[in-house]
Design a protein around this motif. Structure first.
Motif, mmCIF file in Angstrom:
data_model
loop_
_atom_site.group_PDB
_atom_site.id
_atom_site.type_symbol
_atom_site.label_atom_id
_atom_site.label_comp_id
_atom_site.label_asym_id
_atom_site.label_seq_id
_atom_site.Cartn_x
_atom_site.Cartn_y
_atom_site.Cartn_z
ATOM 1 N N LEU A 1 0.978 -1.135 0.015
ATOM 2 C CA LEU A 1 -0.042 -0.186 -0.134
ATOM 3 C C LEU A 1 0.900 1.248 -0.031
ATOM 4 C CD1 LEU A 1 -2.663 -0.967 2.576
ATOM 5 C CD2 LEU A 1 -2.841 -1.114 -0.047
ATOM 6 N N VAL A 2 0.295 2.488 -0.674
ATOM 7 C CA VAL A 2 1.180 3.582 -0.779
ATOM 8 C C VAL A 2 1.215 4.203 0.588
ATOM 9 C CG1 VAL A 2 0.884 5.909 -1.175
ATOM 10 C CG2 VAL A 2 0.477 4.170 -3.089
ATOM 11 N N ARG A 3 0.426 3.774 1.682
ATOM 12 C CA ARG A 3 0.373 4.154 3.016
ATOM 13 C C ARG A 3 1.468 3.515 3.647
ATOM 14 N NH1 ARG A 3 -2.905 5.949 6.932
ATOM 15 N NH2 ARG A 3 -4.630 5.758 5.617
ATOM 16 N N ARG A 4 2.140 2.557 3.323
ATOM 17 C CA ARG A 4 3.224 1.858 3.861
ATOM 18 C C ARG A 4 4.544 2.255 3.153
ATOM 19 N NH1 ARG A 4 1.021 -4.430 4.656
ATOM 20 N NH2 ARG A 4 -0.582 -3.880 6.153
ATOM 21 N N LEU A 5 4.556 2.754 2.102
ATOM 22 C CA LEU A 5 5.568 3.116 1.240
ATOM 23 C C LEU A 5 5.937 4.717 1.604
ATOM 24 C CD1 LEU A 5 4.878 2.071 -2.265
ATOM 25 C CD2 LEU A 5 6.723 1.022 -0.746
ATOM 26 N N LEU A 6 5.290 5.693 1.863
ATOM 27 C CA LEU A 6 5.522 7.249 2.191
ATOM 28 C C LEU A 6 6.406 7.181 3.195
ATOM 29 C CD1 LEU A 6 1.954 8.584 1.235
ATOM 30 C CD2 LEU A 6 4.051 8.647 -0.194
ATOM 31 N N PRO A 7 6.133 6.790 4.378
ATOM 32 C CA PRO A 7 7.189 7.013 5.571
ATOM 33 C C PRO A 7 8.359 6.522 5.281
ATOM 34 C CG PRO A 7 4.839 5.862 6.203
ATOM 35 C CD PRO A 7 5.207 5.748 4.993
ATOM 36 N N ARG A 8 8.623 5.575 4.336
ATOM 37 C CA ARG A 8 10.015 4.857 4.307
ATOM 38 C C ARG A 8 10.671 5.733 3.211
ATOM 39 N NH1 ARG A 8 8.704 -0.450 2.628
ATOM 40 N NH2 ARG A 8 10.855 -0.969 2.667
ATOM 41 N N LEU A 9 10.193 6.733 2.452
ATOM 42 C CA LEU A 9 10.890 7.244 1.427
ATOM 43 C C LEU A 9 12.162 7.920 1.724
ATOM 44 C CD1 LEU A 9 7.968 9.417 -0.343
ATOM 45 C CD2 LEU A 9 9.654 7.727 -1.455
ATOM 46 N N ALA A 10 13.296 7.720 0.914
ATOM 47 C CA ALA A 10 14.577 8.130 1.196
ATOM 48 C C ALA A 10 15.043 9.020 0.160
ATOM 49 C CB ALA A 10 15.351 6.987 1.203
ATOM 50 N N ALA A 11 14.067 9.813 -0.656
ATOM 51 C CA ALA A 11 14.018 10.674 -1.694
ATOM 52 C C ALA A 11 13.094 11.912 -1.569
ATOM 53 C CB ALA A 11 14.148 10.151 -3.074
ATOM 54 N N PRO A 12 13.371 13.198 -1.975
ATOM 55 C CA PRO A 12 12.334 14.180 -1.972
ATOM 56 C C PRO A 12 11.234 13.427 -2.837
ATOM 57 C CG PRO A 12 14.477 14.932 -2.304
ATOM 58 C CD PRO A 12 14.621 13.632 -2.388
ATOM 59 N N ALA A 13 9.978 13.816 -2.536
ATOM 60 C CA ALA A 13 8.666 13.444 -3.156
ATOM 61 C C ALA A 13 7.667 14.632 -3.554
ATOM 62 C CB ALA A 13 8.127 12.137 -2.409
ATOM 63 N N ALA A 14 6.943 14.218 -4.482
ATOM 64 C CA ALA A 14 5.859 15.241 -4.727
ATOM 65 C C ALA A 14 4.415 14.235 -5.275
ATOM 66 C CB ALA A 14 6.178 16.193 -5.890
ATOM 67 N N LEU A 15 3.261 15.090 -5.314
ATOM 68 C CA LEU A 15 2.134 14.251 -5.627
ATOM 69 C C LEU A 15 1.261 15.226 -6.387
ATOM 70 C CD1 LEU A 15 -0.439 12.190 -5.196
ATOM 71 C CD2 LEU A 15 -0.902 13.648 -3.256
ATOM 72 N N PHE A 16 0.988 14.767 -7.633
ATOM 73 C CA PHE A 16 0.213 15.421 -8.645
ATOM 74 C C PHE A 16 -1.190 14.725 -8.192
ATOM 75 C CE2 PHE A 16 4.314 15.606 -10.972
ATOM 76 C CZ PHE A 16 4.070 16.995 -10.617
ATOM 77 N N ARG A 17 -2.161 15.505 -7.895
ATOM 78 C CA ARG A 17 -3.575 15.058 -7.367
ATOM 79 C C ARG A 17 -4.402 15.555 -8.816
ATOM 80 N NH1 ARG A 17 -8.355 16.096 -5.529
ATOM 81 N NH2 ARG A 17 -8.393 18.326 -5.712
ATOM 82 N N CYS A 18 -5.249 14.683 -9.110
ATOM 83 C CA CYS A 18 -6.271 14.945 -10.317
ATOM 84 C C CYS A 18 -7.387 15.477 -9.667
ATOM 85 C CB CYS A 18 -6.400 13.535 -11.206
ATOM 86 S SG CYS A 18 -4.773 13.378 -11.929
ATOM 87 N N GLU A 19 -8.188 16.333 -9.908
ATOM 88 C CA GLU A 19 -9.541 16.734 -9.280
ATOM 89 C C GLU A 19 -10.392 16.126 -9.545
ATOM 90 O OE1 GLU A 19 -12.321 20.746 -9.581
ATOM 91 O OE2 GLU A 19 -10.849 20.647 -11.121
ATOM 92 N N HIS A 20 -10.343 14.998 -10.738
ATOM 93 C CA HIS A 20 -11.747 13.983 -10.720
ATOM 94 C C HIS A 20 -10.847 12.838 -10.702
ATOM 95 C CE1 HIS A 20 -14.283 17.486 -11.656
ATOM 96 N NE2 HIS A 20 -13.448 17.803 -12.575
ATOM 97 N N GLY A 21 -9.786 12.523 -10.143
ATOM 98 C CA GLY A 21 -9.307 11.365 -9.931
ATOM 99 C C GLY A 21 -9.671 10.245 -8.788
ATOM 100 N N LEU A 22 -8.627 9.732 -8.322
ATOM 101 C CA LEU A 22 -8.867 8.769 -7.056
ATOM 102 C C LEU A 22 -8.285 9.495 -5.639
ATOM 103 C CD1 LEU A 22 -7.623 5.599 -8.777
ATOM 104 C CD2 LEU A 22 -10.050 6.667 -8.585
ATOM 105 N N VAL A 23 -7.464 10.372 -5.690
ATOM 106 C CA VAL A 23 -6.955 10.908 -4.404
ATOM 107 C C VAL A 23 -7.698 12.311 -4.150
ATOM 108 C CG1 VAL A 23 -5.175 12.036 -3.669
ATOM 109 C CG2 VAL A 23 -4.627 10.040 -5.201
ATOM 110 N N THR A 24 -8.192 12.117 -3.154
ATOM 111 C CA THR A 24 -9.365 13.356 -2.734
ATOM 112 C C THR A 24 -8.681 14.477 -1.964
ATOM 113 O OG1 THR A 24 -9.881 12.372 -0.520
ATOM 114 C CG2 THR A 24 -11.373 11.528 -2.389
ATOM 115 N N PRO A 25 -8.866 15.496 -1.823
ATOM 116 C CA PRO A 25 -8.214 16.483 -0.924
ATOM 117 C C PRO A 25 -7.728 16.011 0.435
ATOM 118 C CG PRO A 25 -9.884 17.685 -2.258
ATOM 119 C CD PRO A 25 -10.158 16.046 -2.324
ATOM 120 N N ASP A 26 -8.615 15.432 1.120
ATOM 121 C CA ASP A 26 -8.462 14.899 2.395
ATOM 122 C C ASP A 26 -7.469 13.729 2.314
ATOM 123 O OD1 ASP A 26 -10.141 16.627 3.560
ATOM 124 O OD2 ASP A 26 -11.796 15.115 3.814
ATOM 125 N N MET A 27 -7.400 12.817 1.466
ATOM 126 C CA MET A 27 -6.337 11.700 1.214
ATOM 127 C C MET A 27 -4.923 12.372 0.869
ATOM 128 S SD MET A 27 -6.140 8.581 -1.796
ATOM 129 C CE MET A 27 -7.981 8.015 -1.162
#
Length: 296
Positions: free
Chosen positions: A219-245
């Motif tokens: 799960l992405v939830r388990r990967l994010l805390p382990r990141l060892a590099a800078p990261a960014a997220l592109f959120r699609c307005e009508h996609g799967l990632v809500t603002p709260d998520m």
């Protein structure tokens, strides 16, 4: 109807799209762990590197109209094994695909590139950032949700789409749908991507991807805390990632996670809002310009 400032060719195709496709990529191959991995490359060698990773059941051609517009970088887009024109494996996993990303970057001499992945490709990009963080300048994901398996894989497992054979090419192109589906596609982009998604077989045409590519991904939830590099997220307005998520995802990343909203975009922004996507990626690359991470 075309908008002011957005000229079209005689065929009704936007001029920017025609120019982008005119910048045809170089096609190359590299062998990774016994399988041939095909990739496309654009831009001048020696520039900072950017690796584009497609989603599940997709291929490197999904970036054909995006990559030429990122001219500050040497851009490569690979076909993950089991996809596009790459070879197949008995078993697929994000760790294996992450090694393919790095092998393609190494073949092109890209020192610490930025890795950008869409949907299932976001899982691959994050895996690169977790397992090979020192080898990249940063990783970015497009609309990869927090607590779900890659949606493309779920659909492939349920419907076995890769085994359908269509009698002729035009029928197959007309049947092209994304996984998951969305309401809006730019017709010229959809046509180009669909044609590149097919291969001839006995009895007609079928999709290039291996229908057995799906599996259980961390799960992405388990990967994010382990990141060892800078990261960014592109959120699609009508996609799967809500603002709260997106806010929850940002809270999981050490040091935070920049979130860029793509207005009016569905889950596949390169198919409905490609210029908004290009603008967002250009902005990100301005902060990761030379293969080194920005200071905090």
């Amino acid at each position: 109807m075309s908008r002011p400032g957005a000229p079209e060719t005689r065929e009704g195709v936007p001029a920017w799209f025609a120019r982008a496709l005119a910048g045809a990529p170089e096609h190359r191959d590299v062998v990774v762990d016994g399988a041939r991995v095909h990739y496309r490359a654009w831009g001048e060698p020696g520039r900072p590197g950017l690796v584009l990773v497609h989603g599940g059941a997709a291929h490197s051609g999904w970036w054909d109209h995006v990559a030429p517009l990122l001219g500050t970088h040497r851009v490569v887009a690979l076909d993950l094994s089991g996809h596009g024109d790459s070879g197949r494996r008995e078993v697929y996993g994000t760790g294996q695909w992450a090694r393919e990303v790095l092998a393609v970057a190494a073949a092109e001499g890209l020192a610490r590139p930025v890795v950008l992945g869409h949907s299932m490709g976001g899982w691959v990009a994050l895996t690169v950032g977790v397992e090979h963080g020192d080898d990249v300048a940063g990783v970015a994901v497009i609309d990869s949700p927090l607590d779900r398996q890659p949606p493309e894989e779920q659909r492939v497992r349920a419907r076995s789409l890769g085994q359908r054979v269509h009698a002729d090419l035009e029928t197959a192109v007309a049947r092209f749908r994304t996984l998951p589906p969305q309401e809006v596609y730019l017709p010229h982009v959809r046509e180009h991507v669909a044609r590149g998604s097919l291969r001839p077989v006995e009895g007609g045409w079928t999709w290039k991807f291996d229908p057995t590519f799906s599996g259980n991904r961390p799960l992405v939830r388990r990967l994010l805390p382990r990141l060892a590099a800078p990261a960014a997220l592109f959120r699609c307005e009508h996609g799967l990632v809500t603002p709260d998520m997106a806010a929850e995802m940002a809270a999981l990343v050490p040091g935070g996670l920049p979130v860029v909203d793509l207005p009016e975009a569905g889950h596949h922004p390169m198919l409905d809002q490609p210029l908004a996507l290009v603008t967002a990626v250009r902005t990100l690359l301005a902060f990761w310009p030379t293969g080194s991470a920005p200071s905090a």
